[in-house]
Design an enzyme around this catalytic site. Structure first.
Site, PDB file in Angstrom:
ATOM      1  N   LYS A  38       2.558  18.952 -21.451  1.00  0.00           N
ATOM      2  CA  LYS A  38       1.322  19.533 -20.994  1.00  0.00           C
ATOM      3  C   LYS A  38       1.313  19.729 -19.481  1.00  0.00           C
ATOM      4  O   LYS A  38       0.621  20.579 -18.954  1.00  0.00           O
ATOM      5  CB  LYS A  38       0.140  18.617 -21.361  1.00  0.00           C
ATOM      6  N   GLY A  39       2.047  18.875 -18.767  1.00  0.00           N
ATOM      7  CA  GLY A  39       1.900  18.767 -17.314  1.00  0.00           C
ATOM      8  C   GLY A  39       2.017  20.057 -16.522  1.00  0.00           C
ATOM      9  O   GLY A  39       1.387  20.197 -15.483  1.00  0.00           O
ATOM     10  N   GLU A  94       8.391  23.438 -15.050  1.00  0.00           N
ATOM     11  CA  GLU A  94       8.042  22.032 -15.277  1.00  0.00           C
ATOM     12  C   GLU A  94       7.273  21.497 -14.073  1.00  0.00           C
ATOM     13  O   GLU A  94       7.462  21.963 -12.947  1.00  0.00           O
ATOM     14  CB  GLU A  94       9.359  21.260 -15.522  1.00  0.00           C
ATOM     15  N   ASP A  95       6.399  20.528 -14.315  1.00  0.00           N
ATOM     16  CA  ASP A  95       5.602  19.977 -13.212  1.00  0.00           C
ATOM     17  C   ASP A  95       6.446  19.139 -12.264  1.00  0.00           C
ATOM     18  O   ASP A  95       6.392  19.306 -11.058  1.00  0.00           O
ATOM     19  CB  ASP A  95       4.407  19.158 -13.749  1.00  0.00           C
ATOM     20  N   ASP A  98      11.958  14.033 -12.511  1.00  0.00           N
ATOM     21  CA  ASP A  98      11.925  12.614 -12.196  1.00  0.00           C
ATOM     22  C   ASP A  98      13.289  12.015 -12.568  1.00  0.00           C
ATOM     23  O   ASP A  98      14.261  12.191 -11.837  1.00  0.00           O
ATOM     24  CB  ASP A  98      10.748  12.029 -12.985  1.00  0.00           C
ATOM     25  N   LYS A 126      11.415  14.330  -7.570  1.00  0.00           N
ATOM     26  CA  LYS A 126      11.558  12.943  -7.095  1.00  0.00           C
ATOM     27  C   LYS A 126      13.035  12.584  -7.218  1.00  0.00           C
ATOM     28  O   LYS A 126      13.449  11.943  -8.185  1.00  0.00           O
ATOM     29  CB  LYS A 126      10.784  12.011  -8.046  1.00  0.00           C
ATOM     30  N   PHE A 147       4.119   7.412  -7.970  1.00  0.00           N
ATOM     31  CA  PHE A 147       3.497   8.107  -9.089  1.00  0.00           C
ATOM     32  C   PHE A 147       2.407   9.048  -8.574  1.00  0.00           C
ATOM     33  O   PHE A 147       1.571   8.658  -7.764  1.00  0.00           O
ATOM     34  CB  PHE A 147       2.915   7.103 -10.075  1.00  0.00           C
ATOM     35  N   ARG A 160      -5.629  15.342 -14.948  1.00  0.00           N
ATOM     36  CA  ARG A 160      -4.933  16.635 -14.938  1.00  0.00           C
ATOM     37  C   ARG A 160      -5.799  17.697 -14.257  1.00  0.00           C
ATOM     38  O   ARG A 160      -5.295  18.683 -13.737  1.00  0.00           O
ATOM     39  CB  ARG A 160      -4.621  17.102 -16.365  1.00  0.00           C
TER      40      ARG A 160
HETATM   41  P1  IMP Z   1      11.824  12.934 -16.427  1.00  0.00           P
HETATM   42  O1  IMP Z   1      12.261  13.177 -17.819  1.00  0.00           O
HETATM   43  O2  IMP Z   1      11.919  11.479 -16.073  1.00  0.00           O
HETATM   44  O3  IMP Z   1      12.475  13.810 -15.391  1.00  0.00           O
HETATM   45  O4  IMP Z   1      10.279  13.126 -16.378  1.00  0.00           O
HETATM   46  C1  IMP Z   1       9.650  14.287 -16.356  1.00  0.00           C
HETATM   47  C2  IMP Z   1       8.274  14.118 -16.940  1.00  0.00           C
HETATM   48  O5  IMP Z   1       7.713  12.837 -16.627  1.00  0.00           O
HETATM   49  C3  IMP Z   1       7.363  15.118 -16.309  1.00  0.00           C
HETATM   50  O6  IMP Z   1       7.263  16.226 -17.137  1.00  0.00           O
HETATM   51  C4  IMP Z   1       6.044  14.368 -16.220  1.00  0.00           C
HETATM   52  O7  IMP Z   1       5.302  14.620 -17.385  1.00  0.00           O
HETATM   53  C5  IMP Z   1       6.374  12.917 -16.199  1.00  0.00           C
HETATM   54  N1  IMP Z   1       6.270  12.321 -14.843  1.00  0.00           N
HETATM   55  C6  IMP Z   1       7.272  11.914 -14.063  1.00  0.00           C
HETATM   56  N2  IMP Z   1       6.830  11.433 -12.891  1.00  0.00           N
HETATM   57  C7  IMP Z   1       5.486  11.571 -12.935  1.00  0.00           C
HETATM   58  C8  IMP Z   1       4.441  11.282 -11.992  1.00  0.00           C
HETATM   59  O8  IMP Z   1       4.631  10.807 -10.864  1.00  0.00           O
HETATM   60  N3  IMP Z   1       3.176  11.570 -12.412  1.00  0.00           N
HETATM   61  C9  IMP Z   1       2.903  12.101 -13.629  1.00  0.00           C
HETATM   62  N4  IMP Z   1       3.854  12.407 -14.529  1.00  0.00           N
HETATM   63  C10 IMP Z   1       5.131  12.130 -14.191  1.00  0.00           C
HETATM   64 MG    MG Z   2       5.553  16.849 -18.148  1.00  0.00          MG
END
Ligand code: IMP
Ligand code: MG
Length: 171
Positions: A38-39, A94-95, A98, A126, A147, A160
């Site tokens: 959703k992000g 993508e938002d 991470d 990040k 975060f 959101r």
């Molecule tokens: P990854 O798979 O760890 O790269 O994470 C990506 C997903 O984790 C993103 O689509 C976000 O939904 C969520 N996410 C990662 N860091 C944050 C944050 O600081 N705030 C909110 N959502 C996050």
């Molecule tokens: Mg997301």
């Protein structure tokens, strides 16, 4: 407790620049934007409106892994794509990037359909948190390992609808 990181004004300014790069790279070629729910829904809407190329369509996919502030490690995908991306230009929107697990599995999944070109566009990166090697093609802002919430990003599904992006602290 929350502390402002990026105002909506700063976000919009950066989105215009990202849209210009995409327009420069793709000219008027057809592009399918894939919004990661959703992000990324707010970011996708804003960047999609800023793209001058009108040969663009939008599709959605759902990825989830987070429980509150922790990545669960396993990625659930729900595929809402209504079009065949085979031999097409595709940009995943993508938002936040991470650990890299979400985008890595999304790229692997979409590559199964053999798109002509598969790019990724993230608002936030990040880099310090990466667990798998992954670089996005278009990046809004690099941020530190904290975060963040707002502008589509949630904590336990809340916040959101804030138009600015905040650091969430006070754990
Ligand atoms: P990854 O798979 O760890 O790269 O994470 C990506 C997903 O984790 C993103 O689509 C976000 O939904 C969520 N996410 C990662 N860091 C944050 C944050 O600081 N705030 C909110 N959502 C996050
Ligand atoms: Mg997301």
């Amino acid at each position: 407790m929350k502390r402002i990181l990026f105002t909506n004004e700063i976000i919009q300014k950066r989105i215009k620049e990202l849209a210009e790069s995409i327009d420069k790279d793709f000219k008027n070629e057809e592009i399918i934007f894939v919004c990661v729910l959703k992000g990324a829904f707010i970011f996708t809407a804003d960047i999609f409106k800023s793209i001058q190329n009108k040969n663009c369509t939008i599709e959605f996919i759902r990825a989830s892994s987070y429980i509150k502030q922790e990545s669960s490690g396993s990625i659930n995908l729900i595929n809402y794509l209504e079009t065949d991306i085979n031999n097409k230009n595709v940009i995943i929107v993508e938002d936040i990037l991470d650990t890299g697990l979400t985008l890595k599995s999304l790229v692997e999944f979409l590559n199964n359909s053999k798109p002509k070109n598969l790019k990724t566009c993230v608002l936030l990166d990040k880099k310090a948190r990466r667990k798998v090697e992954f670089e996005a093609d278009y990046i809004g802002f690099d941020i530190e390992d904290k975060f963040v919430i707002g502008y589509g990003l949630d904590y336990d599904e809340k916040f959101r609808n804030s138009s600015h992006i905040y650091y969430l602290s006070g754990k």
